[in-house]
Write an enzyme that holds these catalytic residues in place. Structure first.
Site: not given
Length: 593
Positions: A142, A247, A249, A290, A448
């Site tokens: 990157c 990336h 990984e 969550d 939200d």
């Protein structure tokens, strides 16, 4: 309790105690050819490469990789990937460590200018150039690719290492693309790419806002390109020197194969690369967890019904859908493109003291090689002793623990309100600070909103739209009021106004929830997702309401959402992730398989 894992301190944390290049132990430096044979950094276009030169890792250190961690962003993931492949890691502490490395990986993360500042101040820049000019085994990732070029326009111009001709510029959003470039895209692999031999037609994971463009001056370096608005350099190779814009990984099994081929350069070529149908940027399917403590103090994955996470029973206990690390590992195996953790009690606690959540990240990243996002409580804090902690410190700890992106909620709302009111960027908000240091691609803003019906567009000073489904009293219009503190407090700003403001303040992506749809299983709020995804130039993740595979294809077909997220239907095993992807493929929507 999960055991803590220690890692070596990056050299940037102890700059003052490091030697500069002139005082490094030059007697032990091993070079195979005078540097005069190589590229002049003052004139990178004049480089003539001695193809016969080849330096390989010595047999006495075949399992050791030297890692250049300059202290920004998530480097734990590359550490875990290397350990997964059976290698041990030696951290760079001095410029001499670079020059003495048998193989060197530079996982650059963050922004161009701060990285160059650290490299120059520590003497690492000169050591890196010397190492690469001598054709030593090198892999940049990157930013570790971008820094090899002459300069970057990111907060600049800023001078780079100057090893490859070209200027790193920002993607052109006027071409109709979303910036940052986030997600799984296809490569056009050239000849003699070596480390890309196993990629084939498979997607790899990108997350960046800046890129280098192919030119006649740098074409001999290019081993692959990628199309996103235009063609950009996705990897380079000359001899033992490699670098990739994506990336590995974070690119699943495909990415691990790239790392493995760099670490084992003499592996025979694969007769048949991994099968796939990658041709462009794929739509992402994200699993959300969550996470909160239940009433017994155990950290569990839960799921709300319009943000209420307690069972409707006499005990009224927190809904328990599994253990975070186990579920994340299973979703990785099932094909999730990203895993998102939301610490939904984080706003009540001091995040740097929230060891269980940090441990969840650390242990998840050991075996999950796709992007991890974490949110909850990322803001400035003062602890009980009166010590102040900045949001940068909170974010840094999450990044060091394995997060690739952090998600900011309530704090971004407050910052947006101030910006809308004053029109001034103070640079002091957590959003602005983290974006400036780590790059906007590392910052997600979670919105939200709650739908508020009105009779007429002029009834409120916010963006109002005509809704597909009228309100309870036949209202044809609505606006979307933003909330904070887990949806419990409404704020005087709409989702449209918030999205526009946080994009200006440095957000790289928007996670768009909807309180009205949360846990209902009736589909995403298409009106809301279309409103926001049409209004901003950064990627938008649709969230809340998914109940069937058809809901995913609907949101991708009717809006400009870049990704769709679900939680409950995956946790309860109502809809497997693979079933969603198979359905999207059948509908002609490109996904990673």
């Amino acid at each position: 309790m999960i055991a803590m894992e220690a890692t070596a301190a990056p050299f940037s944390s102890v700059i003052s105690s490091r030697q500069n290049l002139s005082s490094s132990p030059s007697s032990s430096i091993r070079v195979s050819s005078p540097t005069s044979l190589f590229l002049s950094r003052k004139n990178p276009g004049k480089f003539k490469y001695p193809r016969s030169l080849s330096v390989r890792a010595s047999s006495t250190s075949d399992s050791v990789v030297t890692l250049l961690d300059y202290g920004a962003g998530n480097v734990r993931s590359i550490r875990n990937a290397l350990r997964h492949l059976g290698f041990t890691i030696k951290d760079v502490q001095t410029p001499g460590d670079i020059l003495n490395a048998d193989r060197l990986i530079f996982p650059g993360v963050g922004a161009f200018s701060p990285a160059m500042d650290v490299l120059n101040k520590t003497g690492m820049a000169e050591a890196l150039c010397t190492y690469i000019e001598n054709d030593r085994p090198f892999l940049g990732i990157c930013l570790g690719l971008q820094l090899l070029f002459e300069s970057s326009e990111e907060n600049g111009p800023v001078k780079g290492l100057g090893l490859i001709p070209g200027i790193v510029g920002r993607f052109d959003s006027s071409a109709g693309i979303r910036v940052p470039h986030i997600g799984w895209n296809a490569l056009q692999v050239g000849k003699d790419s070596e480390i890309l031999d196993d990629v084939g037609n498979r997607h790899v994971y990108f997350v960046h806002s800046y890129r280098a463009i192919p030119s006649n001056e740098n074409k001999e370096w290019i081993s692959s390109t990628c199309n996103y608005g235009d063609s950009f350099i996705s990897s380079i190779r000359r001899g033992n020197v490699h670098a990739v814009q994506f990336h590995p990984e974070k690119s699943g099994e495909v990415g691990l194969s790239v790392l493995n081929r760099f670490l084992h350069p003499n592996l025979p070529a694969t007769q048949k690369p991994m099968e796939g149908k990658a041709s462009k940027l794929a739509k992402r399917v994200i699993a959300c967890l969550d996470v909160r403590s239940n009433d017994k103090g155990d950290l569990v994955v839960t799921k709300g019904d319009q943000y209420d996470v307690r069972e409707q029973s006499n005990e009224n206990e927190v809904r328990n859908l599994g253990k975070p690390v186990d579920l994340a590992g299973q979703y990785y195996k099932d094909g999730a493109d990203e895993i998102s953790f939301l610490n939904i009690t984080g706003f009540r606690d001091f995040p740097l003291g929230d060891l269980p959540m940090i441990q969840v990240l650390r242990h998840t990243s050991k075996n999950v090689f796709v992007p991890l996002t974490v949110g909850g409580g990322i803001r400035d804090f003062t602890d009980a002793s009166g010590r102040d902690y900045s949001s940068l410190e909170v974010a840094a700890e999450y990044f060091r623990s394995g997060a690739d992106k952090i998600s900011i909620g309530s704090d971004a709302v407050y910052a947006a309100e101030e910006f809308v009111k004053s029109g001034v960027k103070t640079g002091k908000s957590s959003l602005e600070q983290i974006s400036r240091v780590y790059g906007n691609q590392a910052v997600v803003v979670s919105i939200d909103p709650r739908r508020v019906y009105v009779n007429h567009p002029d009834d409120v000073p916010y963006k109002v739209i005509r809704v597909t489904n009228p309100g309870p009293n036949g209202e044809e219009y609505a606006w979307y009021q933003c909330t904070v503190s887990g949806g419990r407090e409404g704020r005087p700003i709409g989702a449209y106004e918030l999205a526009k403001a946080v994009e200006e303040l440095g957000a790289g992506e928007i996670l768009l929830n909807c309180i009205d749809c949360d846990g209902q299983g009736k589909g995403f709020d298409i009106d809301l997702v279309k409103l926001i995804s049409d209004s901003v130039g950064i990627p938008v993740i649709a969230s809340s309401g998914a109940g069937t595979p058809g809901h995913f294809s609907e949101v991708f077909e009717k809006t400009n959402a870049s990704a769709a997220l679900a939680a409950g239907i995956f946790h309860r095993k109502e809809v497997p992730i693979q079933a969603v992807k198979e359905h999207l493929q059948e509908e002609g929507i490109e996904v990673r398989i």
